[in-house]
Design a protein around this motif. Structure first.
Motif, PDB file in Angstrom:
ATOM      1  N   LEU A 213      11.855  -2.866  -5.783  1.00 53.27           N
ATOM      2  CA  LEU A 213      11.431  -3.596  -4.128  1.00 53.27           C
ATOM      3  C   LEU A 213      10.000  -3.657  -3.983  1.00 53.27           C
ATOM      4  CD1 LEU A 213      11.090  -2.376  -0.731  1.00 53.27           C
ATOM      5  CD2 LEU A 213      10.320  -0.325  -1.994  1.00 53.27           C
ATOM      6  N   MET A 214       9.490  -3.427  -4.882  1.00 54.15           N
ATOM      7  CA  MET A 214       8.137  -4.199  -5.224  1.00 54.15           C
ATOM      8  C   MET A 214       7.795  -5.829  -5.423  1.00 54.15           C
ATOM      9  SD  MET A 214       6.297  -1.570  -8.314  1.00 54.15           S
ATOM     10  CE  MET A 214       5.096  -2.600  -8.333  1.00 54.15           C
ATOM     11  N   ARG A 215       9.401  -5.801  -5.910  1.00 56.21           N
ATOM     12  CA  ARG A 215       9.096  -7.762  -5.903  1.00 56.21           C
ATOM     13  C   ARG A 215       9.159  -7.952  -4.708  1.00 56.21           C
ATOM     14  NH1 ARG A 215      11.377  -7.906 -10.262  1.00 56.21           N
ATOM     15  NH2 ARG A 215      10.055  -9.265 -11.847  1.00 56.21           N
ATOM     16  N   GLY A 216      10.537  -7.785  -4.485  1.00 56.57           N
ATOM     17  CA  GLY A 216      10.664  -8.152  -2.888  1.00 56.57           C
ATOM     18  C   GLY A 216       9.864  -8.682  -1.685  1.00 56.57           C
ATOM     19  N   THR A 217       9.005  -7.181  -1.883  1.00 57.55           N
ATOM     20  CA  THR A 217       7.269  -6.758  -0.614  1.00 57.55           C
ATOM     21  C   THR A 217       6.275  -7.888  -1.459  1.00 57.55           C
ATOM     22  OG1 THR A 217       8.140  -4.722  -0.473  1.00 57.55           O
ATOM     23  CG2 THR A 217       5.547  -5.541  -0.534  1.00 57.55           C
ATOM     24  N   ALA A 218       6.321  -8.366  -2.664  1.00 54.04           N
ATOM     25  CA  ALA A 218       4.748  -9.257  -2.541  1.00 54.04           C
ATOM     26  C   ALA A 218       5.594 -10.319  -2.373  1.00 54.04           C
ATOM     27  CB  ALA A 218       5.577  -8.776  -4.535  1.00 54.04           C
TER      28      ALA A 218
ATOM     29  N   LEU B 110       8.949   2.161 -14.163  1.00 52.37           N
ATOM     30  CA  LEU B 110       9.857   2.462 -12.890  1.00 52.37           C
ATOM     31  C   LEU B 110      11.369   2.957 -12.917  1.00 52.37           C
ATOM     32  CD1 LEU B 110       7.637   1.850 -10.820  1.00 52.37           C
ATOM     33  CD2 LEU B 110       7.437   3.275 -11.612  1.00 52.37           C
ATOM     34  N   PRO B 111      12.144   2.731 -11.736  1.00 46.36           N
ATOM     35  CA  PRO B 111      13.570   2.810 -11.894  1.00 46.36           C
ATOM     36  C   PRO B 111      13.646   1.367 -11.223  1.00 46.36           C
ATOM     37  CG  PRO B 111      12.797   4.274 -10.893  1.00 46.36           C
ATOM     38  CD  PRO B 111      11.409   4.590 -11.376  1.00 46.36           C
ATOM     39  N   ARG B 112      14.531   0.895 -11.835  1.00 50.36           N
ATOM     40  CA  ARG B 112      14.733  -0.491 -10.898  1.00 50.36           C
ATOM     41  C   ARG B 112      15.123  -0.722  -9.850  1.00 50.36           C
ATOM     42  NH1 ARG B 112      16.566  -5.174 -13.198  1.00 50.36           N
ATOM     43  NH2 ARG B 112      17.488  -6.841 -11.528  1.00 50.36           N
ATOM     44  N   PRO B 113      15.949   0.295  -9.326  1.00 53.84           N
ATOM     45  CA  PRO B 113      15.568   0.067  -7.125  1.00 53.84           C
ATOM     46  C   PRO B 113      13.365  -0.637  -6.435  1.00 53.84           C
ATOM     47  CG  PRO B 113      16.984   1.366  -7.959  1.00 53.84           C
ATOM     48  CD  PRO B 113      16.389   0.864  -8.777  1.00 53.84           C
ATOM     49  N   VAL B 114      12.649   0.468  -7.492  1.00 47.66           N
ATOM     50  CA  VAL B 114      11.390   0.443  -6.833  1.00 47.66           C
ATOM     51  C   VAL B 114      11.360  -0.328  -7.583  1.00 47.66           C
ATOM     52  CG1 VAL B 114       9.142   1.001  -7.383  1.00 47.66           C
ATOM     53  CG2 VAL B 114      11.428   2.812  -7.340  1.00 47.66           C
ATOM     54  N   ARG B 115      11.165  -1.207  -8.832  1.00 45.83           N
ATOM     55  CA  ARG B 115      10.475  -2.386  -9.142  1.00 45.83           C
ATOM     56  C   ARG B 115      11.832  -3.793  -8.535  1.00 45.83           C
ATOM     57  NH1 ARG B 115      12.885  -0.607 -14.094  1.00 45.83           N
ATOM     58  NH2 ARG B 115      14.634  -3.154 -13.846  1.00 45.83           N
TER      59      ARG B 115
ATOM     60  N   PHE C  90       0.638  -1.160  -0.142  1.00 46.23           N
ATOM     61  CA  PHE C  90      -0.035  -0.231   0.126  1.00 46.23           C
ATOM     62  C   PHE C  90       0.739   0.819  -0.344  1.00 46.23           C
ATOM     63  CE2 PHE C  90      -2.246   3.274   2.582  1.00 46.23           C
ATOM     64  CZ  PHE C  90      -3.370   3.822   1.947  1.00 46.23           C
ATOM     65  N   ALA C  91       2.293   0.996   0.364  1.00 45.94           N
ATOM     66  CA  ALA C  91       3.034   1.943   1.391  1.00 45.94           C
ATOM     67  C   ALA C  91       3.161   2.661  -0.367  1.00 45.94           C
ATOM     68  CB  ALA C  91       3.710   2.133   2.202  1.00 45.94           C
ATOM     69  N   ILE C  92       3.929   1.488  -0.850  1.00 47.59           N
ATOM     70  CA  ILE C  92       4.878   1.924  -2.152  1.00 47.59           C
ATOM     71  C   ILE C  92       3.482   2.360  -3.426  1.00 47.59           C
ATOM     72  CG2 ILE C  92       6.302   1.124  -4.163  1.00 47.59           C
ATOM     73  CD1 ILE C  92       7.141  -0.801  -1.959  1.00 47.59           C
ATOM     74  N   GLY C  93       2.789   1.794  -3.538  1.00 43.89           N
ATOM     75  CA  GLY C  93       1.876   2.390  -4.335  1.00 43.89           C
ATOM     76  C   GLY C  93       1.548   4.174  -3.854  1.00 43.89           C
TER      77      GLY C  93
END
Length: 92
Positions: free
Chosen positions: A77-82, A70-75, A1-4
């Motif tokens: 982070l999303m993958r790790g959170t998922a 999106l920048p790679r670090p954001v992608r 949620f926070a990333i979104g």
């Protein structure tokens, strides 16, 4: 949620990019489910394949509406959170 929420605050193009990247990652996740299904379970395969098609359409719509990559670090982070959310769901 926070990333979104942060993506939303960053503007429409970033928010749409977040949607597109989310859909891409969901498609990859669904692909792993297809590999786990028994080969003769055609009904489940059709359902998962339809889900993938729906997610691909959503992602394409977000990109065509102006979503930016999106920048790679954001992608990452999303993958790790998922992954954390998926592992948590399996344990609950």
């Amino acid at each position: 949620f926070a990333i979104g929420a942060l993506a939303g605050l960053a503007g429409d193009r970033t928010s749409l990019g977040f949607v597109a990247e989310t859909e891409k990652q969901v498609i990859e996740h669904l692909e792993s489910h297809l590999h786990e299904l028994p080969p003769d379970d055609e009904r489940s395969r059709r359902i998962v394949e339809q889900m993938q098609a729906d997610e691909a359409r959503h992602g394409a719509e977000a990109r065509s509406a102006g979503g930016r990559d999106l920048p790679r670090p954001v992608r990452d982070l999303m993958r790790g959170t998922a992954k954390i959310m998926t592992r948590t769901a399996y344990r609950v």
